[in-house]
Motif scaffolding. Sequence first.
Motif, PDB file in Angstrom:
ATOM      1  N   ALA A 127      -2.391   1.742  -2.572  1.00  0.00           N
ATOM      2  CA  ALA A 127      -2.511   0.547  -3.409  1.00  0.00           C
ATOM      3  C   ALA A 127      -3.933   0.397  -3.933  1.00  0.00           C
ATOM      4  O   ALA A 127      -4.142   0.007  -5.100  1.00  0.00           O
ATOM      5  N   TYR A 128      -4.913   0.717  -3.111  1.00  0.00           N
ATOM      6  CA  TYR A 128      -6.309   0.633  -3.554  1.00  0.00           C
ATOM      7  C   TYR A 128      -6.608   1.671  -4.637  1.00  0.00           C
ATOM      8  O   TYR A 128      -7.253   1.366  -5.647  1.00  0.00           O
ATOM      9  N   LEU A 129      -6.107   2.871  -4.446  1.00  0.00           N
ATOM     10  CA  LEU A 129      -6.360   3.939  -5.420  1.00  0.00           C
ATOM     11  C   LEU A 129      -5.629   3.677  -6.736  1.00  0.00           C
ATOM     12  O   LEU A 129      -5.994   4.251  -7.772  1.00  0.00           O
ATOM     13  N   ALA A 130      -4.600   2.828  -6.710  1.00  0.00           N
ATOM     14  CA  ALA A 130      -3.860   2.509  -7.932  1.00  0.00           C
ATOM     15  C   ALA A 130      -4.628   1.549  -8.837  1.00  0.00           C
ATOM     16  O   ALA A 130      -4.294   1.409 -10.017  1.00  0.00           O
ATOM     17  N   VAL A 131      -5.642   0.872  -8.282  1.00  0.00           N
ATOM     18  CA  VAL A 131      -6.463  -0.036  -9.092  1.00  0.00           C
ATOM     19  C   VAL A 131      -7.391   0.803  -9.968  1.00  0.00           C
ATOM     20  O   VAL A 131      -8.125   1.651  -9.459  1.00  0.00           O
ATOM     21  N   PRO A 132      -7.384   0.607 -11.287  1.00  0.00           N
ATOM     22  CA  PRO A 132      -8.236   1.405 -12.178  1.00  0.00           C
ATOM     23  C   PRO A 132      -9.713   1.294 -11.796  1.00  0.00           C
ATOM     24  O   PRO A 132     -10.238   0.182 -11.624  1.00  0.00           O
ATOM     25  N   LEU A 133     -10.363   2.432 -11.673  1.00  0.00           N
ATOM     26  CA  LEU A 133     -11.771   2.439 -11.297  1.00  0.00           C
ATOM     27  C   LEU A 133     -12.630   1.748 -12.349  1.00  0.00           C
ATOM     28  O   LEU A 133     -13.666   1.146 -12.029  1.00  0.00           O
ATOM     29  N   GLY A 134     -12.200   1.811 -13.609  1.00  0.00           N
ATOM     30  CA  GLY A 134     -12.979   1.191 -14.679  1.00  0.00           C
ATOM     31  C   GLY A 134     -13.129  -0.305 -14.510  1.00  0.00           C
ATOM     32  O   GLY A 134     -14.153  -0.878 -14.911  1.00  0.00           O
ATOM     33  N   ILE A 151     -12.202  -9.614  -4.056  1.00  0.00           N
ATOM     34  CA  ILE A 151     -11.321 -10.778  -3.993  1.00  0.00           C
ATOM     35  C   ILE A 151     -10.638 -11.057  -5.325  1.00  0.00           C
ATOM     36  O   ILE A 151      -9.432 -11.344  -5.378  1.00  0.00           O
ATOM     37  N   ARG A 152     -11.387 -10.933  -6.423  1.00  0.00           N
ATOM     38  CA  ARG A 152     -10.866 -11.363  -7.719  1.00  0.00           C
ATOM     39  C   ARG A 152     -10.237 -10.240  -8.541  1.00  0.00           C
ATOM     40  O   ARG A 152      -9.398 -10.507  -9.409  1.00  0.00           O
ATOM     41  N   ILE A 153     -10.641  -9.019  -8.305  1.00  0.00           N
ATOM     42  CA  ILE A 153     -10.144  -7.909  -9.127  1.00  0.00           C
ATOM     43  C   ILE A 153      -9.253  -6.961  -8.330  1.00  0.00           C
ATOM     44  O   ILE A 153      -8.123  -6.661  -8.725  1.00  0.00           O
ATOM     45  N   VAL A 154      -9.768  -6.490  -7.203  1.00  0.00           N
ATOM     46  CA  VAL A 154      -9.068  -5.440  -6.452  1.00  0.00           C
ATOM     47  C   VAL A 154      -7.882  -5.996  -5.667  1.00  0.00           C
ATOM     48  O   VAL A 154      -6.759  -5.485  -5.774  1.00  0.00           O
ATOM     49  N   ALA A 155      -8.110  -7.046  -4.868  1.00  0.00           N
ATOM     50  CA  ALA A 155      -7.069  -7.549  -3.969  1.00  0.00           C
ATOM     51  C   ALA A 155      -5.789  -7.983  -4.687  1.00  0.00           C
ATOM     52  O   ALA A 155      -4.689  -7.604  -4.258  1.00  0.00           O
ATOM     53  N   PRO A 156      -5.871  -8.756  -5.772  1.00  0.00           N
ATOM     54  CA  PRO A 156      -4.610  -9.151  -6.435  1.00  0.00           C
ATOM     55  C   PRO A 156      -3.788  -7.968  -6.929  1.00  0.00           C
ATOM     56  O   PRO A 156      -2.547  -7.992  -6.835  1.00  0.00           O
ATOM     57  N   GLN A 157      -4.456  -6.943  -7.433  1.00  0.00           N
ATOM     58  CA  GLN A 157      -3.726  -5.775  -7.914  1.00  0.00           C
ATOM     59  C   GLN A 157      -3.236  -4.911  -6.756  1.00  0.00           C
ATOM     60  O   GLN A 157      -2.166  -4.300  -6.842  1.00  0.00           O
ATOM     61  N   MET A 158      -4.000  -4.872  -5.682  1.00  0.00           N
ATOM     62  CA  MET A 158      -3.556  -4.138  -4.500  1.00  0.00           C
ATOM     63  C   MET A 158      -2.269  -4.728  -3.948  1.00  0.00           C
ATOM     64  O   MET A 158      -1.357  -3.995  -3.560  1.00  0.00           O
ATOM     65  N   VAL A 159      -2.209  -6.061  -3.890  1.00  0.00           N
ATOM     66  CA  VAL A 159      -1.015  -6.723  -3.367  1.00  0.00           C
ATOM     67  C   VAL A 159       0.208  -6.334  -4.190  1.00  0.00           C
ATOM     68  O   VAL A 159       1.275  -6.032  -3.653  1.00  0.00           O
ATOM     69  N   ARG A 160       0.047  -6.332  -5.519  1.00  0.00           N
ATOM     70  CA  ARG A 160       1.177  -5.996  -6.388  1.00  0.00           C
ATOM     71  C   ARG A 160       1.663  -4.579  -6.135  1.00  0.00           C
ATOM     72  O   ARG A 160       2.873  -4.319  -6.095  1.00  0.00           O
ATOM     73  N   HIS A 161       0.733  -3.647  -5.952  1.00  0.00           N
ATOM     74  CA  HIS A 161       1.120  -2.254  -5.710  1.00  0.00           C
ATOM     75  C   HIS A 161       1.619  -2.031  -4.280  1.00  0.00           C
ATOM     76  O   HIS A 161       2.418  -1.120  -4.036  1.00  0.00           O
ATOM     77  N   ALA A 162       1.137  -2.856  -3.341  1.00  0.00           N
ATOM     78  CA  ALA A 162       1.446  -2.614  -1.929  1.00  0.00           C
ATOM     79  C   ALA A 162       2.734  -3.271  -1.470  1.00  0.00           C
ATOM     80  O   ALA A 162       3.310  -2.850  -0.458  1.00  0.00           O
ATOM     81  N   ILE A 163       3.197  -4.304  -2.176  1.00  0.00           N
ATOM     82  CA  ILE A 163       4.362  -5.057  -1.704  1.00  0.00           C
ATOM     83  C   ILE A 163       5.592  -4.180  -1.459  1.00  0.00           C
ATOM     84  O   ILE A 163       6.242  -4.316  -0.414  1.00  0.00           O
ATOM     85  N   PRO A 164       5.957  -3.263  -2.366  1.00  0.00           N
ATOM     86  CA  PRO A 164       7.140  -2.438  -2.071  1.00  0.00           C
ATOM     87  C   PRO A 164       6.997  -1.630  -0.780  1.00  0.00           C
ATOM     88  O   PRO A 164       7.925  -1.599   0.050  1.00  0.00           O
ATOM     89  N   GLY A 165       5.841  -0.995  -0.597  1.00  0.00           N
ATOM     90  CA  GLY A 165       5.631  -0.210   0.619  1.00  0.00           C
ATOM     91  C   GLY A 165       5.537  -1.069   1.856  1.00  0.00           C
ATOM     92  O   GLY A 165       6.099  -0.735   2.910  1.00  0.00           O
TER      93      GLY A 165
END
Length: 237
Positions: A127-134, A151-165
């Motif tokens: 999930a972390y690696l799925a967040v665009p490095l840019g 908190i504001r950029i990485v975590a919200p997107q990580m949650v979205r990618h991690a929920i299925p797993g």
Amino acid sequence: MDGTLSLLSWGDTGWSDDLFWGIVTTLKVSVSAYLIALVFGAVCAVGKQSSWRAVRFLAGVYTTVVRALPELLVILLLYFSIASGIERLVKGFGLAGDNFQVSPFWAAVVALAFVSGAFMAEVLRAAYLAVPLGQIEAGLALGMHRWIILIRIVAPQMVRHAIPGMGNLWLEMTKESAIISVLGAFNDLLYVGYRAAAGTRQYIFFYGLTAVLFLMLTAVSVWVISRLERRFSRGYR
């Protein structure tokens, strides 16, 4: 038929209350182990992304060994080693008397969490690696602190990618919690179903009922997971 249904009465003559508390025990074990596995997984995921080679090596060994060995074997090893190891350590330092015993419940929960933590680590790392490095680099360029970026950029997107797993791991946890029934120290749902089937010789009825109850837990969990996926996917679909 009436005789079989009477086995589901509430009280000393039936098994409904035992099955109810078996479900409660299963949920207690699953929730406790899941939360601890989340901590194990987060620490291991950070370790696998560490710039220190030794930390990456230890995190890699943990995930590789745990995923390679049968889960029941790992749980049995950890269950007995954790309990005996802590008891000897506490008694050796004189922190407790000779009658001190580690709670079998928490020993089993930690053992189960240790196994699931290895799988959780890979889910969180992916999930972390799925967040665009840019996006992270853009935050740094704007002068944002790394914690603010997390908190504001990485975590919200990580949650979205991690929920299925993570949802899949929760479903696995509810089933793996039945493994502790082999320890014979807990009245979880599977163990109660086994006792009811053995005590009444109604094997098909009680094992089938146990399967239906597990299926109900899974159905509710799937519904909650789907709602969470929909909630965190707003604006992306």
